[in-house]
Design a protein around this motif. Structure first.
Motif, PDB file in Angstrom:
ATOM      1  N   CYS A 111     -35.287  -3.471   9.744  1.00 35.76           N
ATOM      2  CA  CYS A 111     -33.849  -3.746   9.676  1.00 35.76           C
ATOM      3  C   CYS A 111     -33.501  -4.741   8.574  1.00 35.76           C
ATOM      4  CB  CYS A 111     -33.358  -4.288  11.021  1.00 35.76           C
ATOM      5  SG  CYS A 111     -33.390  -3.085  12.366  1.00 35.76           S
ATOM      6  N   GLY A 112     -34.512  -5.248   7.860  1.00 40.29           N
ATOM      7  CA  GLY A 112     -34.249  -6.169   6.771  1.00 40.29           C
ATOM      8  C   GLY A 112     -33.611  -7.450   7.256  1.00 40.29           C
ATOM      9  N   SER A 113     -32.480  -7.849   6.629  1.00 33.38           N
ATOM     10  CA  SER A 113     -31.830  -9.109   6.970  1.00 33.38           C
ATOM     11  C   SER A 113     -30.683  -8.935   7.958  1.00 33.38           C
ATOM     12  CB  SER A 113     -31.314  -9.785   5.687  1.00 33.38           C
ATOM     13  OG  SER A 113     -30.406  -8.937   4.999  1.00 33.38           O
ATOM     14  N   ALA A 114     -30.625  -7.787   8.653  1.00 32.85           N
ATOM     15  CA  ALA A 114     -29.614  -7.607   9.700  1.00 32.85           C
ATOM     16  C   ALA A 114     -29.769  -8.702  10.745  1.00 32.85           C
ATOM     17  CB  ALA A 114     -29.760  -6.233  10.342  1.00 32.85           C
ATOM     18  N   ASN A 115     -28.638  -9.308  11.163  1.00 30.14           N
ATOM     19  CA  ASN A 115     -28.734 -10.482  12.029  1.00 30.14           C
ATOM     20  C   ASN A 115     -28.820 -10.144  13.515  1.00 30.14           C
ATOM     21  OD1 ASN A 115     -26.141  -9.682  12.600  1.00 30.14           O
ATOM     22  ND2 ASN A 115     -25.151 -11.496  11.730  1.00 30.14           N
ATOM     23  N   GLY A 116     -29.113  -8.900  13.856  1.00 33.43           N
ATOM     24  CA  GLY A 116     -29.348  -8.497  15.226  1.00 33.43           C
ATOM     25  C   GLY A 116     -29.997  -7.125  15.268  1.00 33.43           C
ATOM     26  N   ALA A 117     -30.799  -6.863  16.290  1.00 27.99           N
ATOM     27  CA  ALA A 117     -31.463  -5.560  16.390  1.00 27.99           C
ATOM     28  C   ALA A 117     -32.052  -5.397  17.785  1.00 27.99           C
ATOM     29  CB  ALA A 117     -32.558  -5.405  15.332  1.00 27.99           C
ATOM     30  N   HIS A 118     -32.220  -4.132  18.210  1.00 27.63           N
ATOM     31  CA  HIS A 118     -32.867  -3.792  19.484  1.00 27.63           C
ATOM     32  C   HIS A 118     -33.856  -2.668  19.239  1.00 27.63           C
ATOM     33  CE1 HIS A 118     -28.965  -5.384  20.804  1.00 27.63           C
ATOM     34  NE2 HIS A 118     -29.403  -5.474  22.047  1.00 27.63           N
ATOM     35  N   VAL A 119     -34.886  -2.622  20.070  1.00 28.71           N
ATOM     36  CA  VAL A 119     -35.748  -1.444  20.108  1.00 28.71           C
ATOM     37  C   VAL A 119     -36.220  -1.242  21.544  1.00 28.71           C
ATOM     38  CG1 VAL A 119     -37.849  -2.741  19.508  1.00 28.71           C
ATOM     39  CG2 VAL A 119     -37.752  -0.259  19.130  1.00 28.71           C
ATOM     40  N   PHE A 120     -36.224   0.005  21.993  1.00 27.30           N
ATOM     41  CA  PHE A 120     -36.702   0.371  23.323  1.00 27.30           C
ATOM     42  C   PHE A 120     -37.927   1.253  23.178  1.00 27.30           C
ATOM     43  CE2 PHE A 120     -32.215  -0.458  23.843  1.00 27.30           C
ATOM     44  CZ  PHE A 120     -32.137  -1.146  25.038  1.00 27.30           C
ATOM     45  N   MET A 121     -38.999   0.876  23.843  1.00 25.21           N
ATOM     46  CA  MET A 121     -40.211   1.684  23.951  1.00 25.21           C
ATOM     47  C   MET A 121     -40.401   2.074  25.413  1.00 25.21           C
ATOM     48  SD  MET A 121     -41.728   1.444  20.827  1.00 25.21           S
ATOM     49  CE  MET A 121     -42.028   0.349  19.441  1.00 25.21           C
ATOM     50  N   ASP A 122     -41.321   3.011  25.658  1.00 26.99           N
ATOM     51  CA  ASP A 122     -41.692   3.283  27.040  1.00 26.99           C
ATOM     52  C   ASP A 122     -42.235   2.033  27.717  1.00 26.99           C
ATOM     53  OD1 ASP A 122     -41.013   5.892  27.696  1.00 26.99           O
ATOM     54  OD2 ASP A 122     -42.803   6.726  26.752  1.00 26.99           O
ATOM     55  N   ASN A 123     -43.013   1.260  26.963  1.00 30.09           N
ATOM     56  CA  ASN A 123     -43.741   0.139  27.553  1.00 30.09           C
ATOM     57  C   ASN A 123     -43.057  -1.211  27.412  1.00 30.09           C
ATOM     58  OD1 ASN A 123     -45.844   1.635  28.542  1.00 30.09           O
ATOM     59  ND2 ASN A 123     -47.151   1.367  26.755  1.00 30.09           N
ATOM     60  N   CYS A 124     -42.037  -1.328  26.580  1.00 28.36           N
ATOM     61  CA  CYS A 124     -41.446  -2.651  26.363  1.00 28.36           C
ATOM     62  C   CYS A 124     -40.084  -2.539  25.699  1.00 28.36           C
ATOM     63  CB  CYS A 124     -42.385  -3.538  25.531  1.00 28.36           C
ATOM     64  SG  CYS A 124     -42.643  -2.935  23.839  1.00 28.36           S
ATOM     65  N   PHE A 125     -39.441  -3.693  25.584  1.00 30.35           N
ATOM     66  CA  PHE A 125     -38.103  -3.818  25.006  1.00 30.35           C
ATOM     67  C   PHE A 125     -38.070  -5.114  24.207  1.00 30.35           C
ATOM     68  CE2 PHE A 125     -34.074  -6.178  25.953  1.00 30.35           C
ATOM     69  CZ  PHE A 125     -33.232  -5.501  25.079  1.00 30.35           C
ATOM     70  N   LEU A 126     -37.456  -5.103  23.018  1.00 28.83           N
ATOM     71  CA  LEU A 126     -37.355  -6.297  22.184  1.00 28.83           C
ATOM     72  C   LEU A 126     -35.954  -6.364  21.585  1.00 28.83           C
ATOM     73  CD1 LEU A 126     -38.553  -8.773  20.696  1.00 28.83           C
ATOM     74  CD2 LEU A 126     -39.385  -7.174  18.944  1.00 28.83           C
ATOM     75  N   ARG A 127     -35.372  -7.543  21.612  1.00 29.28           N
ATOM     76  CA  ARG A 127     -34.033  -7.740  21.064  1.00 29.28           C
ATOM     77  C   ARG A 127     -33.938  -9.116  20.423  1.00 29.28           C
ATOM     78  NH1 ARG A 127     -28.325  -7.881  24.586  1.00 29.28           N
ATOM     79  NH2 ARG A 127     -26.918  -8.076  22.795  1.00 29.28           N
ATOM     80  N   PHE A 128     -33.241  -9.191  19.285  1.00 34.12           N
ATOM     81  CA  PHE A 128     -32.874 -10.493  18.753  1.00 34.12           C
ATOM     82  C   PHE A 128     -31.429 -10.448  18.272  1.00 34.12           C
ATOM     83  CE2 PHE A 128     -34.324  -8.464  14.802  1.00 34.12           C
ATOM     84  CZ  PHE A 128     -33.350  -8.875  13.879  1.00 34.12           C
ATOM     85  N   GLU A 129     -30.776 -11.613  18.331  1.00 29.12           N
ATOM     86  CA  GLU A 129     -29.383 -11.752  17.902  1.00 29.12           C
ATOM     87  C   GLU A 129     -29.209 -13.122  17.266  1.00 29.12           C
ATOM     88  OE1 GLU A 129     -27.329  -9.354  18.044  1.00 29.12           O
ATOM     89  OE2 GLU A 129     -28.042  -8.018  19.650  1.00 29.12           O
ATOM     90  N   ASN A 130     -28.059 -13.314  16.609  1.00 29.05           N
ATOM     91  CA  ASN A 130     -27.747 -14.633  16.050  1.00 29.05           C
ATOM     92  C   ASN A 130     -26.847 -15.446  16.977  1.00 29.05           C
ATOM     93  OD1 ASN A 130     -25.419 -13.151  15.747  1.00 29.05           O
ATOM     94  ND2 ASN A 130     -24.923 -13.988  13.715  1.00 29.05           N
ATOM     95  N   TYR A 131     -26.725 -15.021  18.236  1.00 34.30           N
ATOM     96  CA  TYR A 131     -25.955 -15.755  19.247  1.00 34.30           C
ATOM     97  C   TYR A 131     -26.740 -15.699  20.559  1.00 34.30           C
ATOM     98  CZ  TYR A 131     -24.684 -11.049  20.774  1.00 34.30           C
ATOM     99  OH  TYR A 131     -24.735  -9.738  21.204  1.00 34.30           O
ATOM    100  N   ASP A 132     -26.423 -16.627  21.472  1.00 36.29           N
ATOM    101  CA  ASP A 132     -27.250 -16.744  22.679  1.00 36.29           C
ATOM    102  C   ASP A 132     -26.556 -16.314  23.952  1.00 36.29           C
ATOM    103  OD1 ASP A 132     -25.434 -18.792  22.946  1.00 36.29           O
ATOM    104  OD2 ASP A 132     -26.908 -20.342  23.423  1.00 36.29           O
ATOM    105  N   GLN A 133     -25.323 -15.815  23.882  1.00 35.08           N
ATOM    106  CA  GLN A 133     -24.604 -15.493  25.114  1.00 35.08           C
ATOM    107  C   GLN A 133     -25.293 -14.407  25.925  1.00 35.08           C
ATOM    108  OE1 GLN A 133     -23.251 -15.858  22.147  1.00 35.08           O
ATOM    109  NE2 GLN A 133     -21.243 -16.863  22.213  1.00 35.08           N
ATOM    110  N   PHE A 134     -26.031 -13.537  25.272  1.00 32.88           N
ATOM    111  CA  PHE A 134     -26.653 -12.430  26.005  1.00 32.88           C
ATOM    112  C   PHE A 134     -27.766 -12.908  26.927  1.00 32.88           C
ATOM    113  CE2 PHE A 134     -29.394 -12.819  22.334  1.00 32.88           C
ATOM    114  CZ  PHE A 134     -30.662 -12.489  22.800  1.00 32.88           C
ATOM    115  N   TYR A 135     -28.266 -14.142  26.745  1.00 29.87           N
ATOM    116  CA  TYR A 135     -29.232 -14.689  27.697  1.00 29.87           C
ATOM    117  C   TYR A 135     -28.627 -14.831  29.084  1.00 29.87           C
ATOM    118  CZ  TYR A 135     -32.534 -16.282  24.054  1.00 29.87           C
ATOM    119  OH  TYR A 135     -33.433 -16.360  23.048  1.00 29.87           O
ATOM    120  N   ASP A 136     -27.454 -15.465  29.107  1.00 36.22           N
ATOM    121  CA  ASP A 136     -26.893 -15.927  30.375  1.00 36.22           C
ATOM    122  C   ASP A 136     -25.808 -15.045  30.956  1.00 36.22           C
ATOM    123  OD1 ASP A 136     -28.495 -18.257  30.198  1.00 36.22           O
ATOM    124  OD2 ASP A 136     -27.054 -19.081  28.769  1.00 36.22           O
ATOM    125  N   ASP A 137     -25.221 -14.167  30.144  1.00 39.43           N
ATOM    126  CA  ASP A 137     -24.100 -13.388  30.647  1.00 39.43           C
ATOM    127  C   ASP A 137     -24.166 -11.950  30.149  1.00 39.43           C
ATOM    128  OD1 ASP A 137     -21.766 -12.700  31.902  1.00 39.43           O
ATOM    129  OD2 ASP A 137     -20.466 -13.427  30.311  1.00 39.43           O
TER     130      ASP A 137
END
Length: 623
Positions: A111-137
């Motif tokens: 994704c290069g320098s995109a400031n957020g991204a998700h990927v879903f696998m059968d075995n796992c899930f990974l996400r990053f963002e430039n904000y933290d609201q998705f942790y708690d809400d």
């Protein structure tokens, strides 16, 4: 709702980009089911890449710990903050989890320098963002639909029977998952001559209500896949999957029955009604080792049917411990000695030499360790392997560098635990026992819960040790009368005096350990402050009955670290666990829910326990 999330949901609903059709030829592949990159770039690529790499590294470090399947991390240096979350499926070995995580990182790096991204696998899930609201809400995420990914082949079984059986299985998964201690279930059903496998999982940081709503939504997506022979349903807060192809081991299923009973999901009902004997199924123990051995033997199984347990050569373990010398000795207990060792080219482990008096136990021991080794939970010590070749039976266990909890309560490290650490330890023990009693593929009563059997990792998270040496019971048993095996002071009175063993024996022991954690005192210590010399349990009850709860709290804890209402609640939960008769005690799943809830406990009269001192003398009866 964030712009990034709206972009993500548009991709889910209208685009095929980044979605991989699952193959019927493979059951667990680390290839993306779905991924996307945010439309906005970071302000400074150099700073962003540094923060993103740091976040990825922190996540990987957490997931490398045995029994850890969920991790969050953040890097905030010089702007362009990167917040990350990763989750693996609970049926994985640590190495398998890391392999999926590494594959996910490789995908998101595209994704290069995109400031957020998700990927879903059968075995796992990974996400990053430039904000933290998705942790708690993540409520908006959980309620915003999802995506069903269906297999491209129909089942070979009769369609009506297949659809009905799978729908019932998925419905049970949907209802049970939010009620488990880690928001994860795995189960199977038999359709004609084919076994169908299914799991459900929610992010661990969300609430039970959000998990329930999320699974209800994607359940509809997944039901739409029938009669396909496999299907997935994806949402950023939850995941479900079914397949005719096995993607976890048969002995990694979770008993769903305790979570499907009417009313078992109500926290308030549990808190108010626990004294009337709540808990519908007592999950208890079996004849030492041979019940499951006979069961697996009848099914034609051997050690090759299980994953995760390694058989070690006696000479290798003898060499790794320098012939079990004193310099490698790190602990002693009722079951044997524990030695530190380095095996397999650099892995630090604990080797436990067991005291077993009869040779006949060897084959039973091998089968039992194979069974127990597939139990993976963040609050249970992982059993890595075994050895039966030499004169002793040996267990190879996960190594815990901090050692036993008792050292931090009244040993050489007394007074070093703060209030939050103590609460986290109490909470973790409850979560681990709830898993042993009702969530893993076998029903296990520990029998010897005590502070020295609670080990701490580097983050002071507790792990229950010696659970593999407990007894097992088949599902149709609620209790068994057996020879006493435990530690006086921690043992429930009905077990110490009559050999009456049920899961409530562990509940009692948990209550004692919780009181020790709160007070910093051993249950064997005598209190000299009053007119009588009372042991910890009796002293705690006297303070509770006088409304003087707070006098029980360890004086080394800063009073500013806790709120009185929360401290009183935890003390009352601990005392509730020690009541007599045993039917008044809550189950550990109920204890876990009570510790998870915010409101104060409803005030009501509790029944005193039967007090037994360390010499097994009954000196006060419970009412």
């Amino acid at each position: 709702m964030s712009t990034n999330f709206l972009v993500f949901m548009i991709v889910l609903v209208v685009s095929e980009l980044g979605v991989a059709q699952p193959s019927n030829e493979t059951t667990n592949t680390n290839t993306p089911l779905l991924f996307f990159c945010a439309g906005n770039d970071a302000m400074s690529a150099t700073t962003f890449f540094s923060n993103r790499n740091s976040t990825f590294s922190q996540l990987r470090s957490q997931l490398s710990n045995t029994g850890v399947y969920y991790a969050t991390a953040q890097s905030l240096v010089n702007g362009d903050a990167v917040y990350g979350v990763a989750q693996c499926r609970n049926y994985l070995l640590s190495s398998e989890c890391l392999a999926c995580y590494d594959a996910s990182v490789s995908v998101l790096e595209t994704c290069g320098s995109a400031n957020g991204a998700h990927v879903f696998m059968d075995n796992c899930f990974l996400r990053f963002e430039n904000y933290d609201q998705f942790y708690d809400d993540p409520q908006g995420s959980a309620n915003s639909g999802g995506l069903g990914i269906c297999g491209n082949k129909s089942t070979s079984q009769p369609t009506t029977a297949f659809n009905q059986a799978v729908q019932e299985l998925l419905s049970d998964i949907r209802l049970a998952t939010p009620k488990t201690s880690d928001f994860y279930t795995a189960s199977t059903t038999l359709v004609t001559n084919v076994t169908v496998y299914a799991i459900g999982q929610c992010l661990e940081n969300i609430t039970q209500t959000i998990c329930k709503n999320c699974l209800s939504t994607i359940y509809q997506n997944l039901s739409g896949c029938l009669p396909a022979n496999e299907g997935r349903a994806i949402n950023v807060a939850c995941y479900m999957r079914y397949s005719e192809f096995p993607f976890f081991q048969n002995n990694q299923t979770i008993n769903l029955i305790p979570f499907l009973a009417n009313g078992s999901s109500s926290k308030s009902g549990l808190i108010i009604g626990v004294s009337s004997g709540a808990g519908l199924v007592l999950l208890i123990l079996a004849i030492f080792l041979w019940f499951q051995w006979n069961k697996s033997k009848a099914a034609g199984k051997d050690s090759s049917d299980y994953q995760g347990a390694q058989r070690y050569a006696y000479e290798d373990l003898k060499l790794a411990t320098n012939n079990f010398s004193e310099e490698y000795l790190i602990g002693k207990g009722g079951f044997g000695e524990v030695f530190k060792a380095i095996v397999d080219g650099g892995i630090v482990v604990a080797v436990k030499k067991l005291h077993v008096a009869y040779v006949r136990a060897k084959k039973e021991f091998e089968n039992e360790v194979n069974l127990i080794s597939n139990i993976r939970h963040r609050n249970l010590i992982r059993q890595l392997g075994w050895c039966i070749d030499g004169p002793e039976l040996l267990l190879v266990l996960e190594y815990m560098p901090q050692g036993g909890l008792d050292k931090f309560l009244w040993g050489e490290k007394k007074g070093t635990l703060n209030w939050k650490q103590r609460f986290d330890i109490i909470f973790g023990i409850a979560r681990g026992l709830a898993h042993l009693h009702g969530e893993c593929h076998v029903k296990i009563i520990h029998r010897d819960i005590k502070s020295s059997n609670i080990l701490l990792d580097n983050d002071f998270q507790p792990k229950i040790a010696d659970f593999g040496l407990a007894r097992l019971l088949p599902e149709d048993k609620t209790h068994v009368s057996t020879r006493f095996a435990g530690t006086m002071g921690y043992t429930a009175p009905e077990y110490a005096t009559r050999g009456y063993l049920s899961e409530k024996v562990d509940t009692f022991s948990f209550g004692i350990v919780a009181l020790e954690i709160i007070s910093g005192q051993s249950c064997h210590d005598v209190n000299y402050s009053g007119p009588r010399m009372d042991y910890l349990l009796e002293h705690a009850w006297q303070l509770y009955e006088k409304g003087m709860h707070m006098k029980l709290i360890d004086e080394t804890i800063n009073p500013n670290e806790y709120q009185e209402v929360n401290a009183k609640k935890i003390i009352e939960i601990a005392l509730m666990c020690t009541q007599s008769p045993a039917s008044l005690r809550p189950t550990m799943s109920e204890v876990y829910l009570m510790l998870s809830s915010e409101p104060e406990l409803v005030q009501r009269q509790m029944s005193r326990p039967t007090f037994i001192d360390v010499d097994r003398r009954i000196h006060i009866g419970g009412s």
